[in-house]
Design a protein around this motif. Structure first.
Motif, PDB file in Angstrom:
ATOM      1  N   CYS A  14      -8.485  -9.937   2.646  1.00 15.06           N
ATOM      2  CA  CYS A  14      -7.275  -9.674   3.446  1.00 15.06           C
ATOM      3  C   CYS A  14      -6.673  -8.309   3.148  1.00 15.06           C
ATOM      4  O   CYS A  14      -5.950  -7.757   3.959  1.00 15.06           O
ATOM      5  CB  CYS A  14      -6.243 -10.768   3.206  1.00 15.06           C
ATOM      6  SG  CYS A  14      -5.398 -10.637   1.609  1.00 15.06           S
ATOM      7  N   GLY A  15      -6.949  -7.775   1.972  1.00 12.42           N
ATOM      8  CA  GLY A  15      -6.495  -6.432   1.634  1.00 12.42           C
ATOM      9  C   GLY A  15      -5.125  -6.349   0.998  1.00 12.42           C
ATOM     10  O   GLY A  15      -4.652  -5.252   0.701  1.00 12.42           O
ATOM     11  N   ALA A  16      -4.472  -7.466   0.786  1.00 13.64           N
ATOM     12  CA  ALA A  16      -3.127  -7.426   0.204  1.00 13.64           C
ATOM     13  C   ALA A  16      -3.133  -6.763  -1.168  1.00 13.64           C
ATOM     14  O   ALA A  16      -2.299  -5.892  -1.448  1.00 13.64           O
ATOM     15  CB  ALA A  16      -2.560  -8.845   0.105  1.00 13.64           C
ATOM     16  N   ILE A  20      -1.228  -3.302  -2.281  1.00 15.45           N
ATOM     17  CA  ILE A  20      -0.154  -3.359  -3.278  1.00 15.45           C
ATOM     18  C   ILE A  20      -0.499  -2.537  -4.514  1.00 15.45           C
ATOM     19  O   ILE A  20       0.348  -1.861  -5.086  1.00 15.45           O
ATOM     20  CB  ILE A  20       0.114  -4.825  -3.682  1.00 15.45           C
ATOM     21  CG1 ILE A  20       0.735  -5.574  -2.498  1.00 15.45           C
ATOM     22  CG2 ILE A  20       1.000  -4.922  -4.922  1.00 15.45           C
ATOM     23  CD1 ILE A  20       0.780  -7.079  -2.681  1.00 15.45           C
ATOM     24  N   ASP A  21      -1.756  -2.574  -4.924  1.00 18.04           N
ATOM     25  CA  ASP A  21      -2.124  -1.979  -6.208  1.00 18.04           C
ATOM     26  C   ASP A  21      -3.505  -1.334  -6.126  1.00 18.04           C
ATOM     27  O   ASP A  21      -4.502  -1.888  -6.590  1.00 18.04           O
ATOM     28  CB  ASP A  21      -2.098  -3.067  -7.290  1.00 18.04           C
ATOM     29  CG  ASP A  21      -2.303  -2.492  -8.677  1.00 18.04           C
ATOM     30  OD1 ASP A  21      -2.434  -1.256  -8.795  1.00 18.04           O
ATOM     31  OD2 ASP A  21      -2.332  -3.280  -9.630  1.00 18.04           O
ATOM     32  N   SER A  22      -3.541  -0.131  -5.563  1.00 19.05           N
ATOM     33  CA  SER A  22      -4.825   0.559  -5.406  1.00 19.05           C
ATOM     34  C   SER A  22      -5.340   1.108  -6.734  1.00 19.05           C
ATOM     35  O   SER A  22      -6.468   1.575  -6.826  1.00 19.05           O
ATOM     36  CB  SER A  22      -4.693   1.702  -4.395  1.00 19.05           C
ATOM     37  OG  SER A  22      -3.680   2.602  -4.810  1.00 19.05           O
ATOM     38  N   GLU A  23      -4.483   1.042  -7.783  1.00 20.23           N
ATOM     39  CA  GLU A  23      -4.945   1.459  -9.110  1.00 20.23           C
ATOM     40  C   GLU A  23      -5.957   0.453  -9.657  1.00 20.23           C
ATOM     41  O   GLU A  23      -6.873   0.811 -10.386  1.00 20.23           O
ATOM     42  CB  GLU A  23      -3.748   1.564 -10.075  1.00 20.23           C
ATOM     43  CG  GLU A  23      -4.152   1.952 -11.496  1.00 20.23           C
ATOM     44  CD  GLU A  23      -3.005   1.804 -12.506  1.00 20.23           C
ATOM     45  OE1 GLU A  23      -1.844   1.614 -12.077  1.00 20.23           O
ATOM     46  OE2 GLU A  23      -3.291   1.863 -13.715  1.00 20.23           O
ATOM     47  N   HIS A  24      -5.782  -0.808  -9.290  1.00 19.39           N
ATOM     48  CA  HIS A  24      -6.616  -1.856  -9.880  1.00 19.39           C
ATOM     49  C   HIS A  24      -7.594  -2.526  -8.915  1.00 19.39           C
ATOM     50  O   HIS A  24      -8.507  -3.219  -9.356  1.00 19.39           O
ATOM     51  CB  HIS A  24      -5.720  -2.946 -10.490  1.00 19.39           C
ATOM     52  CG  HIS A  24      -4.970  -2.469 -11.695  1.00 19.39           C
ATOM     53  ND1 HIS A  24      -3.660  -2.077 -11.636  1.00 19.39           N
ATOM     54  CD2 HIS A  24      -5.354  -2.300 -12.982  1.00 19.39           C
ATOM     55  CE1 HIS A  24      -3.260  -1.686 -12.843  1.00 19.39           C
ATOM     56  NE2 HIS A  24      -4.263  -1.811 -13.681  1.00 19.39           N
ATOM     57  N   ASP A  26      -9.976  -2.392  -5.184  1.00 18.18           N
ATOM     58  CA  ASP A  26     -10.552  -1.685  -4.039  1.00 18.18           C
ATOM     59  C   ASP A  26     -11.594  -2.604  -3.410  1.00 18.18           C
ATOM     60  O   ASP A  26     -12.058  -3.557  -4.049  1.00 18.18           O
ATOM     61  CB  ASP A  26     -11.197  -0.372  -4.482  1.00 18.18           C
ATOM     62  CG  ASP A  26     -11.397   0.591  -3.306  1.00 18.18           C
ATOM     63  OD1 ASP A  26     -11.020   0.241  -2.163  1.00 18.18           O
ATOM     64  OD2 ASP A  26     -11.930   1.685  -3.538  1.00 18.18           O
ATOM     65  N   PHE A  27     -11.960  -2.303  -2.180  1.00 14.89           N
ATOM     66  CA  PHE A  27     -12.986  -3.103  -1.523  1.00 14.89           C
ATOM     67  C   PHE A  27     -14.370  -2.679  -2.002  1.00 14.89           C
ATOM     68  O   PHE A  27     -14.660  -1.495  -2.129  1.00 14.89           O
ATOM     69  CB  PHE A  27     -12.905  -2.927  -0.004  1.00 14.89           C
ATOM     70  CG  PHE A  27     -11.684  -3.555   0.608  1.00 14.89           C
ATOM     71  CD1 PHE A  27     -11.487  -4.920   0.536  1.00 14.89           C
ATOM     72  CD2 PHE A  27     -10.736  -2.778   1.250  1.00 14.89           C
ATOM     73  CE1 PHE A  27     -10.356  -5.513   1.100  1.00 14.89           C
ATOM     74  CE2 PHE A  27      -9.606  -3.362   1.815  1.00 14.89           C
ATOM     75  CZ  PHE A  27      -9.420  -4.732   1.738  1.00 14.89           C
ATOM     76  N   GLY A  28     -15.210  -3.648  -2.237  1.00 13.04           N
ATOM     77  CA  GLY A  28     -16.601  -3.361  -2.545  1.00 13.04           C
ATOM     78  C   GLY A  28     -17.397  -3.238  -1.255  1.00 13.04           C
ATOM     79  O   GLY A  28     -16.855  -3.363  -0.153  1.00 13.04           O
ATOM     80  N   GLU A  44       3.717  -4.025 -13.085  1.00 17.41           N
ATOM     81  CA  GLU A  44       4.361  -4.875 -12.076  1.00 17.41           C
ATOM     82  C   GLU A  44       3.466  -5.018 -10.849  1.00 17.41           C
ATOM     83  O   GLU A  44       3.427  -6.064 -10.199  1.00 17.41           O
ATOM     84  CB  GLU A  44       5.698  -4.229 -11.686  1.00 17.41           C
ATOM     85  CG  GLU A  44       6.668  -5.184 -11.026  1.00 17.41           C
ATOM     86  CD  GLU A  44       8.013  -4.522 -10.789  1.00 17.41           C
ATOM     87  OE1 GLU A  44       8.574  -4.742  -9.716  1.00 17.41           O
ATOM     88  OE2 GLU A  44       8.477  -3.776 -11.685  1.00 17.41           O
ATOM     89  N   ASN A  45       2.735  -3.958 -10.523  1.00 16.45           N
ATOM     90  CA  ASN A  45       1.868  -4.000  -9.344  1.00 16.45           C
ATOM     91  C   ASN A  45       0.769  -5.053  -9.491  1.00 16.45           C
ATOM     92  O   ASN A  45       0.421  -5.730  -8.518  1.00 16.45           O
ATOM     93  CB  ASN A  45       1.227  -2.626  -9.101  1.00 16.45           C
ATOM     94  CG  ASN A  45       2.183  -1.669  -8.411  1.00 16.45           C
ATOM     95  OD1 ASN A  45       3.220  -2.085  -7.913  1.00 16.45           O
ATOM     96  ND2 ASN A  45       1.836  -0.394  -8.396  1.00 16.45           N
ATOM     97  N   VAL A  46       0.211  -5.180 -10.675  1.00 14.40           N
ATOM     98  CA  VAL A  46      -0.834  -6.204 -10.883  1.00 14.40           C
ATOM     99  C   VAL A  46      -0.232  -7.586 -10.673  1.00 14.40           C
ATOM    100  O   VAL A  46      -0.817  -8.426  -9.980  1.00 14.40           O
ATOM    101  CB  VAL A  46      -1.442  -6.105 -12.303  1.00 14.40           C
ATOM    102  CG1 VAL A  46      -2.417  -7.255 -12.535  1.00 14.40           C
ATOM    103  CG2 VAL A  46      -2.167  -4.796 -12.486  1.00 14.40           C
ATOM    104  N   ALA A  47       0.938  -7.804 -11.245  1.00 21.88           N
ATOM    105  CA  ALA A  47       1.601  -9.108 -11.095  1.00 21.88           C
ATOM    106  C   ALA A  47       1.903  -9.388  -9.627  1.00 21.88           C
ATOM    107  O   ALA A  47       1.699 -10.513  -9.143  1.00 21.88           O
ATOM    108  CB  ALA A  47       2.879  -9.127 -11.928  1.00 21.88           C
ATOM    109  N   ASN A  48       2.359  -8.356  -8.904  1.00 20.18           N
ATOM    110  CA  ASN A  48       2.653  -8.531  -7.484  1.00 20.18           C
ATOM    111  C   ASN A  48       1.388  -8.829  -6.692  1.00 20.18           C
ATOM    112  O   ASN A  48       1.394  -9.660  -5.775  1.00 20.18           O
ATOM    113  CB  ASN A  48       3.329  -7.272  -6.920  1.00 20.18           C
ATOM    114  CG  ASN A  48       4.762  -7.153  -7.385  1.00 20.18           C
ATOM    115  OD1 ASN A  48       5.370  -8.135  -7.793  1.00 20.18           O
ATOM    116  ND2 ASN A  48       5.298  -5.942  -7.346  1.00 20.18           N
ATOM    117  N   ALA A  49       0.307  -8.147  -7.017  1.00 18.20           N
ATOM    118  CA  ALA A  49      -0.960  -8.375  -6.313  1.00 18.20           C
ATOM    119  C   ALA A  49      -1.448  -9.800  -6.551  1.00 18.20           C
ATOM    120  O   ALA A  49      -1.890 -10.485  -5.623  1.00 18.20           O
ATOM    121  CB  ALA A  49      -2.009  -7.361  -6.779  1.00 18.20           C
TER     122      ALA A  49
END
Ligand code: SF4
Length: 88
Positions: A14-16, A20-24, A26-28, A44-49
């Motif tokens: 879905c890409g959410a 939210i967190d492109s640091e952690h 990405d699509f394979g 916080e971004n990891v938790a949100n993702a």
């Protein structure tokens, strides 16, 4: 040591998490999300993702005991003694 993981069998792409967190995340090549970094897992971004994933595909597992002691080969640079598993 903690490890961020995406369960590919649960991910629906879905890409959410990527939004939210492109640091952690990405699509394979398969169009599904994958963890691209194991750094800064308390952000916080990891938790949100994780909380935004509609299929609960994202987890952070405790892999205590697998971390090796640094052998000092890195000579002050970022320790690479635990990179072997990722490269394999
Ligand atoms: S939010 Fe969940 S289902 Fe959506 S792409 Fe990320 S891991 Fe897959």
């Amino acid at each position: 040591m903690k490890k961020l993981n995406v369960n590919k069998e649960a991910c629906i792409g879905c890409g959410a998490c990527v939004a939210i967190d492109s640091e952690h995340f990405d699509f394979g090549d398969d169009g599904l999300s994958e963890a691209i970094s194991q750094e800064n897992l308390d952000s916080e971004n990891v938790a949100n993702a994780i909380s935004s994933c509609p299929t609960n595909a994202i987890s952070i597992a405790d892999v205590e005991g697998e971390e090796k002691e640094c052998c000092s080969c890195c000579e002050g640079k970022e320790c690479c003694c635990n990179d072997e598993e990722e490269a394999a």
